[in-house]
Design a protein around this motif. Sequence first.
Motif, PDB file in Angstrom:
ATOM      1  N   UNK A  41       0.912  -1.208  -0.106  1.00 58.97           N
ATOM      2  CA  UNK A  41       0.153   0.018   0.021  1.00 58.97           C
ATOM      3  C   UNK A  41       0.946   1.219   0.094  1.00 58.97           C
ATOM      4  N   UNK A  42       0.569   2.232  -0.603  1.00 55.61           N
ATOM      5  CA  UNK A  42       1.163   3.374  -0.438  1.00 55.61           C
ATOM      6  C   UNK A  42       0.089   4.622   0.051  1.00 55.61           C
ATOM      7  N   UNK A  43       0.520   5.378   1.052  1.00 57.64           N
ATOM      8  CA  UNK A  43      -0.095   6.448   1.699  1.00 57.64           C
ATOM      9  C   UNK A  43       0.567   7.862   1.637  1.00 57.64           C
ATOM     10  N   UNK A  44      -0.198   8.753   1.198  1.00 53.44           N
ATOM     11  CA  UNK A  44       0.312  10.262   1.218  1.00 53.44           C
ATOM     12  C   UNK A  44       0.155  10.732   2.390  1.00 53.44           C
ATOM     13  N   UNK A  45       1.289  11.343   3.019  1.00 52.74           N
ATOM     14  CA  UNK A  45       1.429  12.043   4.338  1.00 52.74           C
ATOM     15  C   UNK A  45       1.933  13.635   3.731  1.00 52.74           C
ATOM     16  N   UNK A  46       0.849  14.722   4.064  1.00 47.76           N
ATOM     17  CA  UNK A  46       1.295  16.012   3.782  1.00 47.76           C
ATOM     18  C   UNK A  46       2.236  16.588   4.669  1.00 47.76           C
ATOM     19  N   UNK A  47       3.406  16.040   5.062  1.00 43.30           N
ATOM     20  CA  UNK A  47       4.687  16.514   5.558  1.00 43.30           C
ATOM     21  C   UNK A  47       5.753  15.647   5.187  1.00 43.30           C
ATOM     22  N   UNK A  48       7.096  16.571   5.374  1.00 42.38           N
ATOM     23  CA  UNK A  48       8.223  15.743   5.043  1.00 42.38           C
ATOM     24  C   UNK A  48       8.729  15.532   6.373  1.00 42.38           C
ATOM     25  N   UNK A  49       9.748  14.425   6.266  1.00 40.04           N
ATOM     26  CA  UNK A  49      10.687  14.054   7.525  1.00 40.04           C
ATOM     27  C   UNK A  49      11.215  15.195   8.024  1.00 40.04           C
ATOM     28  N   UNK A  50      11.356  15.109   9.397  1.00 35.18           N
ATOM     29  CA  UNK A  50      11.971  16.339  10.077  1.00 35.18           C
ATOM     30  C   UNK A  50      13.196  16.838   9.502  1.00 35.18           C
ATOM     31  N   UNK A  51      14.073  15.886   9.442  1.00 32.13           N
ATOM     32  CA  UNK A  51      15.314  16.109   8.686  1.00 32.13           C
ATOM     33  C   UNK A  51      15.306  17.005   7.422  1.00 32.13           C
ATOM     34  N   UNK A  52      14.355  16.784   6.895  1.00 36.39           N
ATOM     35  CA  UNK A  52      14.183  17.617   5.324  1.00 36.39           C
ATOM     36  C   UNK A  52      13.651  18.993   5.312  1.00 36.39           C
ATOM     37  N   UNK A  60      10.297   9.482  -0.056  1.00 37.11           N
ATOM     38  CA  UNK A  60       9.703   8.201  -0.161  1.00 37.11           C
ATOM     39  C   UNK A  60      10.340   7.198   0.850  1.00 37.11           C
ATOM     40  N   UNK A  61       9.400   6.619   1.614  1.00 43.59           N
ATOM     41  CA  UNK A  61       9.972   5.639   2.498  1.00 43.59           C
ATOM     42  C   UNK A  61       9.204   4.306   2.643  1.00 43.59           C
ATOM     43  N   UNK A  62       9.796   3.423   3.427  1.00 44.13           N
ATOM     44  CA  UNK A  62       8.828   2.188   3.124  1.00 44.13           C
ATOM     45  C   UNK A  62       8.998   1.457   4.531  1.00 44.13           C
ATOM     46  N   UNK A  63       8.087   0.588   4.868  1.00 43.45           N
ATOM     47  CA  UNK A  63       8.043  -0.476   5.999  1.00 43.45           C
ATOM     48  C   UNK A  63       7.813  -1.584   5.515  1.00 43.45           C
ATOM     49  N   UNK A  64       8.426  -2.418   6.139  1.00 42.28           N
ATOM     50  CA  UNK A  64       8.161  -4.085   5.702  1.00 42.28           C
ATOM     51  C   UNK A  64       8.073  -4.773   6.859  1.00 42.28           C
ATOM     52  N   UNK A 114       4.468   6.889   1.958  1.00 43.84           N
ATOM     53  CA  UNK A 114       4.752   5.573   2.736  1.00 43.84           C
ATOM     54  C   UNK A 114       4.478   4.395   1.944  1.00 43.84           C
ATOM     55  N   UNK A 115       5.428   3.588   1.619  1.00 41.11           N
ATOM     56  CA  UNK A 115       5.215   2.293   1.321  1.00 41.11           C
ATOM     57  C   UNK A 115       5.266   1.196   2.119  1.00 41.11           C
ATOM     58  N   UNK A 116       4.203   0.572   2.447  1.00 45.38           N
ATOM     59  CA  UNK A 116       3.829  -0.769   3.503  1.00 45.38           C
ATOM     60  C   UNK A 116       3.744  -1.560   2.650  1.00 45.38           C
ATOM     61  N   UNK A 117       4.851  -2.550   3.237  1.00 47.69           N
ATOM     62  CA  UNK A 117       4.754  -3.989   2.380  1.00 47.69           C
ATOM     63  C   UNK A 117       4.763  -5.081   3.474  1.00 47.69           C
ATOM     64  N   UNK A 118       3.585  -5.773   3.462  1.00 52.29           N
ATOM     65  CA  UNK A 118       2.941  -6.925   4.397  1.00 52.29           C
ATOM     66  C   UNK A 118       2.946  -8.046   3.931  1.00 52.29           C
ATOM     67  N   UNK A 132       8.642  -4.810  -6.471  1.00 55.26           N
ATOM     68  CA  UNK A 132       8.041  -4.982  -7.596  1.00 55.26           C
ATOM     69  C   UNK A 132       6.714  -4.369  -7.504  1.00 55.26           C
ATOM     70  N   UNK A 133       6.029  -4.982  -6.353  1.00 53.35           N
ATOM     71  CA  UNK A 133       4.548  -4.438  -6.014  1.00 53.35           C
ATOM     72  C   UNK A 133       4.272  -3.158  -5.481  1.00 53.35           C
ATOM     73  N   UNK A 134       5.507  -2.762  -4.708  1.00 57.59           N
ATOM     74  CA  UNK A 134       5.418  -1.323  -4.026  1.00 57.59           C
ATOM     75  C   UNK A 134       5.569  -0.169  -5.104  1.00 57.59           C
TER      76      UNK A 134
END
Length: 246
Positions: A41-52, A60-64, A114-118, A132-134
């Motif tokens: 799944x891909x989720x849009x978050x209307x903010x940058x990481x703090x370090x940016x 673009x970040x991912x969790x697995x 955010x790309x979540x791969x479960x 590939x699916x992400x």
Amino acid sequence: MSRNDGRQPDEMRPITITRPFNQRAEGSCLIAFGQTQVICTASVEEQQPRWMKNQNRGWVSAEYGMLPRSTHDRTMREASKGKQGGRTLEIQRLIGRSLRAVTDLTKLGKRTIWIDCDVIQADGGTRTASITGGFIAFMDACRWLVSQGMIKSLPINDFVAAVSCGVVKGVPMLDINYKEDFECDTDMNFVMTGGGKFTEIQGTAESNPFTLSEFNEMATLASKGIGELIALQRKTFLQDNLNLNS
């Protein structure tokens, strides 16, 4: 040489993509490499990481993660352990790097996707299926942003996909499953773009060091397999008249 599932050494497992898969995510799919199945799944978050902060670009970040019965025996949830394992961290960073390699982050705007791969069932190649699916979920999220007028054009420059290869009993093989991965002398993961460029190669000799010839054979197999995966990605979007240059 016939493999344990009847395939030839240069043959991919059956690949299926169900899209969309989650009605609430901006982008989603269920991808299967044979018996390996991953929800992306891909989720849009209307903010940058703090370090940016103050940078005029997005991220673009991912969790697995692997669900408890994705494996033969129940695997304890990492949340129960209180921390993520090294393998999990490595894989989610790989997914993020792979997608960023084909993304113009300045076009994405000051937001994070955010790309979540479960993994719901594992039989080898979970990280390559996730990449590939992400990408498919990521593409749909970016297209959603365009449709909402939040960005002017797609920030994606090319397709990207991944596949595993291994040397099993002296024979280089494409898209190895769990049994082959367990038995192989060498295990490698390749990530490539639609233009045929490598974005990442991971390789380990489990017992016997591999030769340059074997590496070249695996790279050739990977190029063939990823070409098939990207053709399937393109076919998935073909009905939508997708044009990366639009």
